[in-house]
Design a protein around this motif. Structure first.
Motif, mmCIF file in Angstrom:
data_model
loop_
_atom_site.group_PDB
_atom_site.id
_atom_site.type_symbol
_atom_site.label_atom_id
_atom_site.label_comp_id
_atom_site.label_asym_id
_atom_site.label_seq_id
_atom_site.Cartn_x
_atom_site.Cartn_y
_atom_site.Cartn_z
ATOM 1 N N GLN A 169 0.820 -1.202 0.000
ATOM 2 C CA GLN A 169 0.000 0.000 0.000
ATOM 3 C C GLN A 169 0.858 1.257 0.000
ATOM 4 O OE1 GLN A 169 -2.952 -1.428 -1.036
ATOM 5 N NE2 GLN A 169 -3.823 0.254 0.143
ATOM 6 N N ALA A 170 1.985 1.191 0.716
ATOM 7 C CA ALA A 170 2.879 2.353 0.744
ATOM 8 C C ALA A 170 3.435 2.649 -0.644
ATOM 9 C CB ALA A 170 4.017 2.111 1.734
ATOM 10 N N SER A 171 3.755 1.596 -1.374
ATOM 11 C CA SER A 171 4.313 1.811 -2.718
ATOM 12 C C SER A 171 3.286 2.379 -3.682
ATOM 13 C CB SER A 171 4.859 0.486 -3.259
ATOM 14 O OG SER A 171 3.804 -0.443 -3.479
ATOM 15 N N ARG A 172 2.004 2.223 -3.379
ATOM 16 C CA ARG A 172 0.945 2.715 -4.263
ATOM 17 C C ARG A 172 0.352 4.038 -3.792
ATOM 18 N NH1 ARG A 172 -2.569 -2.813 -5.543
ATOM 19 N NH2 ARG A 172 -0.909 -3.916 -6.679
ATOM 20 N N ALA A 173 0.741 4.495 -2.613
ATOM 21 C CA ALA A 173 0.160 5.727 -2.083
ATOM 22 C C ALA A 173 0.629 6.927 -2.895
ATOM 23 C CB ALA A 173 0.554 5.888 -0.611
ATOM 24 N N SER A 174 -0.303 7.812 -3.167
ATOM 25 C CA SER A 174 0.042 9.020 -3.926
ATOM 26 C C SER A 174 0.616 10.106 -3.031
ATOM 27 C CB SER A 174 -1.205 9.549 -4.652
ATOM 28 O OG SER A 174 -2.242 9.820 -3.705
ATOM 29 N N SER A 175 0.299 10.065 -1.758
ATOM 30 C CA SER A 175 0.786 11.079 -0.824
ATOM 31 C C SER A 175 2.065 10.586 -0.149
ATOM 32 C CB SER A 175 -0.267 11.369 0.249
ATOM 33 O OG SER A 175 0.295 12.115 1.315
ATOM 34 N N PRO A 176 3.147 11.364 -0.183
ATOM 35 C CA PRO A 176 4.385 10.960 0.505
ATOM 36 C C PRO A 176 4.180 10.754 1.997
ATOM 37 C CG PRO A 176 4.795 12.790 -0.988
ATOM 38 C CD PRO A 176 3.310 12.629 -0.918
#
Length: 343
Positions: A169-176
């Motif tokens: 999910q972290a790799s797909r998140a748009s927000s840093p």
């Protein structure tokens, strides 16, 4: 013979018979053997147990009631005891009058008269119920260990799956910020699993060296965060033992504090030191200190938010589980001090 002399003679006869009566009425089975190991006496309790006459038990006749699987072991113990003229204890199965095999504990002591070895005297007690209770307890503990191992295996697998999911999910998140929070959560789950895995390998009622465990936890936390330039400086007092149930939340606290320091105390790639201290400031009291020489806590880091430090909100709860007091100072660097009862 005068009445007084007759009374004295009868009293003397009763006194001579009293030792034999005491042996017969004793609530344990008693035997006596000469230097050749041949039995010369068994008390009434022994005869009541076997249901056989004394003639059948004397000499080496008692061996007929000994379980065949235990005879060689008993023979060896007897030979060694008589040869060394030293006490010995052995358990074996003896056939009771109703045909049941019963476990007895036989304790033998050497006899000496005027410094000359004259044989052995022994006493036996029935320990069948005690052995059965111990065996049942061992069986229950073994079953419990199997169930705990299976539970631990499933929890560990679930934790690994959760870590992988959070990382994905972290790799797909748009927000840093969201990506950072998800990666932080994944690391937190993984590190907590490592602590629990080490603790699981220790017996539940065992005492562990707290300093060794906390050093391993702190180093694992730094290795996972993988921030270059951050060093661990540890100074722990050896021999501070603690049960697993109390040590586990303390290890989780160290994990949270070290990760928090590595993530937030040294911004912009700056290096620094995280210090771990464990000592006994007074008898029965332990003190744990985790501190860093970073920038200290900023206001944003005090909040439970993607930018904040969830670990600082978990630490007080873990401290309560460890029955420890907590003091947090955050001026020049951050310093957490925990005090707790210890042996």
């Amino acid at each position: 013979m005068s009445p007084g002399q007759r009374d004295a003679a009868e009293a003397g006869t009763a006194a001579e018979a009293e030792p034999s009566l005491l042996l017969d009425y004793a609530p344990v089975m008693i035997w006596q053997a000469g230097p050749d190991r041949s039995r010369s006496f068994v008390n009434q309790s022994w005869l009541d147990f076997t249901g056989r006459p004394a003639e059948a038990e004397l000499g080496f006749g008692w061996v007929d009631n000994l379980h065949p699987e235990d005879r060689a072991r008993c023979e060896q113990a007897s030979l060694e005891g008589f040869a060394s003229e030293r006490p010995f204890t052995i358990d074996y199965r003896l056939r009771r009058h109703d045909g049941a095999w019963r476990w007895v504990l036989d304790t033998a002591r050497p006899l000496c008269q005027d410094g000359v070895f004259t044989g052995f005297v022994g006493s036996c007690v029935d320990i069948t119920e005690m052995r059965e209770a111990l065996e049942e307890r061992r069986r229950a503990l073994a079953e419990r260990e199997v169930l705990l191992a299976e539970l631990h295996h499933r929890v560990k697998n679930n934790a690994q799956a959760t870590t992988s999911f959070l990382g994905l999910q972290a790799s797909r998140a748009s927000s840093p910020e969201v990506a950072a929070a998800l990666r932080g959560a994944a690391n937190r789950v993984m590190l907590a699993t490592l602590v629990q895995d080490r603790m699981f390998r220790i017996a539940e009622n065992a005492m562990i060296d707290l300093g060794t465990e906390l050093q391993a936890t702190a180093q694992s936390a730094l290795d996972v965060v993988a921030r270059p330039g951050i060093m661990l400086d540890s100074e722990v007092e050896a021999g501070l033992l603690m049960p697993v149930s109390q040590a586990t939340p303390l290890a989780l606290i160290v994990n949270e504090l070290v990760v928090n320091a590595a993530r937030h105390a040294f911004p912009d790639g700056h290096g620094g030191t995280v210090r771990l201290r464990l000592r006994r400031p007074a008898p029965g009291l332990g003190e744990l200190v985790v501190e860093d020489d970073g920038i200290g806590l900023q206001e944003a880091q005090r909040r439970t938010s993607p930018q904040g430090c969830l670990g600082l909100h978990l630490v007080p709860r873990l401290a309560r589980q460890a029955h420890a007091s907590l003091r947090l100072e955050a001026d020049h660097g951050t310093r957490a001090t925990l005090r707790f009862a210890c042996g």
